[in-house]
Enzyme design. Structure first.
Site, PDB file in Angstrom:
ATOM      1  N   GLU A  27      -5.457  -8.917   0.495  1.00 44.32           N
ATOM      2  CA  GLU A  27      -6.188  -8.465   1.160  1.00 44.32           C
ATOM      3  C   GLU A  27      -7.872  -8.050   1.239  1.00 44.32           C
ATOM      4  O   GLU A  27      -8.223  -7.409  -0.222  1.00 44.32           O
ATOM      5  CB  GLU A  27      -6.077  -7.180   2.211  1.00 44.32           C
ATOM      6  N   GLU A  49       1.265  -1.450   0.350  1.00 43.45           N
ATOM      7  CA  GLU A  49       0.120  -0.107   0.047  1.00 43.45           C
ATOM      8  C   GLU A  49       0.659   1.075  -0.383  1.00 43.45           C
ATOM      9  O   GLU A  49       1.013   2.041   0.730  1.00 43.45           O
ATOM     10  CB  GLU A  49      -1.311  -0.141   1.220  1.00 43.45           C
TER      11      GLU A  49
HETATM   12  C1  GCO Z   1      -2.672  -2.607   4.670  1.00 43.39           C
HETATM   13  C2  GCO Z   1      -3.589  -2.757   5.401  1.00 43.39           C
HETATM   14  C3  GCO Z   1      -3.864  -3.388   6.820  1.00 43.39           C
HETATM   15  C4  GCO Z   1      -5.172  -3.211   7.680  1.00 43.39           C
HETATM   16  C5  GCO Z   1      -7.126  -3.818   6.873  1.00 43.39           C
HETATM   17  C6  GCO Z   1      -7.812  -2.611   7.620  1.00 43.39           C
HETATM   18  O1  GCO Z   1      -2.007  -2.161   4.766  1.00 43.39           O
HETATM   19  O2  GCO Z   1      -2.725  -3.443   4.320  1.00 43.39           O
HETATM   20  O3  GCO Z   1      -4.119  -1.478   6.131  1.00 43.39           O
HETATM   21  O4  GCO Z   1      -2.993  -3.270   7.573  1.00 43.39           O
HETATM   22  O5  GCO Z   1      -5.298  -3.471   8.884  1.00 43.39           O
HETATM   23  O6  GCO Z   1      -6.207  -3.111   5.650  1.00 43.39           O
HETATM   24  O7  GCO Z   1      -7.721  -1.338   7.191  1.00 43.39           O
END
Ligand code: GCO
Length: 459
Positions: free
Chosen positions: A352, A170
């Site tokens: 995710e 991300e």
């Molecule tokens: C990421 C995400 C996770 C979060 C999830 C829920 O960066 O991969 O932010 O770490 O916990 O997306 O918000």
């Protein structure tokens, strides 16, 4: 759109996984030579994290990973995505290697493989060594360079066994939540730094990729991009234009350099006062061929043009999760389709997807999270529909295996298939855990059953 809630069968080689990250689950932040990270500092700063929560204990997975792997086996997981904490391995960010930290991940990889679970290893999930932030952090070019060296240490140690690497996670959140909006560590609110961080995080992906190709030649390498697809609120051309702008900053700024080797021209223009610090050769590194793209998707954005024409995001009153994020399963279909059709990606993983809900154990100890099952049914159904339409999605990872430290929300948001009772650290399977076990066992997402009748909230 039809077909999302219906029954979907998945191909025999499709990988069903779960995902976590180091700072969110490990705890043990001062043990065995781990150095401090920006999240230790940020969460210790009053007012930054809900309830003053920190990752100091988290789910204690540093000590309890054996218990967690046993649960993964019970689920029948094919793959597990976790991250390596850079400060556990190189406590000052560069230089001295902490063997005890490396040993931990070595054992974790061995134990996963022994359990028949493929490790998908994220090399960075936001826990930058504090020493590197003290030297300027991601806005500095020295940080991606240090990342390349760290990745070499990891690849040399684990590259004989790990078959799937994820370089960055991300990039938007790292650079813009961390350096632009200040909502995440290190909590800076400097637009120029967010722009510089954007380029350097992407550059770090390129440098890591180069290293992994050399040190772990049998492995596949990808990057994890988070995408909230952007839709205009109406047919008004001003809304459509605003949506293009929002999509540029949120999605194309990251998709284009990695998948096309150039930054989008309109975005470069919007950023003209704080230009991206691109040097000759950077974009060739950033866009070197990867084996797959990992997509994180939870929701979507709807935008309306403000009076000055700039994008302004709005909610449409549709159902949301406990994060306040709209439940919009077609969005994951749209992004997967876009990555394949518009950007030519030939292999995709959903790295995710999942939902936070306010789970409450009953007197009999059961946690009936029908709302999570409904969410996952619809999203996994949309993924199934994408596969049926020829989009090459090869696996899906639920966020998350267990409730954990949800960044600025601390422990107030629960995403797990396993409920974690934080005072005792006991893990209790929710209904969704058994649902996912059955999905994996049958490789089929069943049709959604109606929710058991429950009383409404008293008003
Ligand atoms: C990421 C995400 C996770 C979060 C999830 C829920 O960066 O991969 O932010 O770490 O916990 O997306 O918000």
């Amino acid at each position: 759109m039809s077909g999302t809630n219906g029954r979907h069968e998945f191909p025999p080689d499709f990988l069903f996984g779960t995902a976590t990250s180091a700072y969110q689950i490990e705890g043990a932040t001062t043990e065995d030579g781990r150095g401090p990270s920006i999240w230790d500092t940020f969460s210790a700063t009053p007012g930054k994290v809900w309830n003053g929560d920190t990752g100091a204990i988290a789910c204690d997975s540093y000590h309890r990973y054996g218990v967690d792997i046993a649960r993964m086996q019970e689920l029948g997981l094919n793959a597990y995505r976790f991250s390596i904490a850079w400060p556990r391995v190189i406590p000052e960010g560069r230089g001295r290697v902490n063997e005890a930290g490396l040993d931990f991940y070595d054992r974790l990889v061995d134990d996963l493989l022994a359990a028949g679970i493929q490790p998908f290893v994220s090399l960075y999930h936001w826990d930058l060594p504090q020493a590197l932030e003290d030297a300027g952090g991601w806005p500095e070019r020295a940080t991606p360079e240090a990342f390349g060296d760290y990745v070499e240490v990891i690849a040399k140690r684990l590259g004989d066994r790990v078959r799937n690497w994820l370089t960055q996670n991300e990039p938007y959140c790292i650079s813009w939540l961390g350096y632009g909006l200040g909502l995440h560590a290190p909590g800076r609110t400097e637009r120029a730094s967010a722009v510089a961080a954007t380029h350097h995080v992407l550059l770090s992906h390129g440098l890591a990729l180069e290293t992994l190709r050399r040190e772990s030649p049998k492995a596949e390498v990808g990057i994890v991009l988070d995408s909230w697809p952007v839709y205009p609120e109406s047919d008004d051309p001003r809304d459509a234009e605003a949506a293009v702008e929002a999509d540029g900053m949120r999605n194309r700024l990251f998709f284009d350099p990695v998948l096309r080797g150039s930054y989008p021209e309109d975005v470069v223009e919007w950023l003209a006062d704080t230009p991206l610090p691109v040097r000759d050769g950077d974009l060739a590194l950033i866009s070197a061929p990867i084996d797959f793209v990992g997509l994180n998707n939870y929701s979507r954005t709807i935008v309306r043009a403000d009076t000055d024409g700039r994008p302004h995001s709005v909610m449409n009153g549709g159902p949301t999760t406990d994060m306040g994020w709209e439940i919009y399963p077609n969005g994951i279909y749209d992004v997967l389709s876009r990555l394949h059709h518009e950007y030519g990606v030939q292999k995709l993983y959903v790295t995710e997807n999942g939902a936070a809900f306010a789970d409450v154990p009953r007197h009999d100890g059961r946690i009936e999270d029908h709302d999570r099952i409904a969410y996952l049914t619809q999203y996994l159904g949309a993924v199934g529909r994408a596969i049926e339409d020829g989009i090459p999605v090869r696996g899906y990872f639920v966020w998350s295996l267990l409730d954990n430290f949800e960044w600025a929300y601390g422990y107030s948001r629960r995403f797990g298939l396993l409920y974690v009772d934080f005072p005792t650290l006991e893990r209790i399977p929710k209904s969704s855990f058994y649902w996912y076990r059955d999905v994996i066992g049958s490789r089929t997402v069943p049709e959604l059953e109606p929710a058991p009748v429950s009383g409404d909230e008293p008003t």
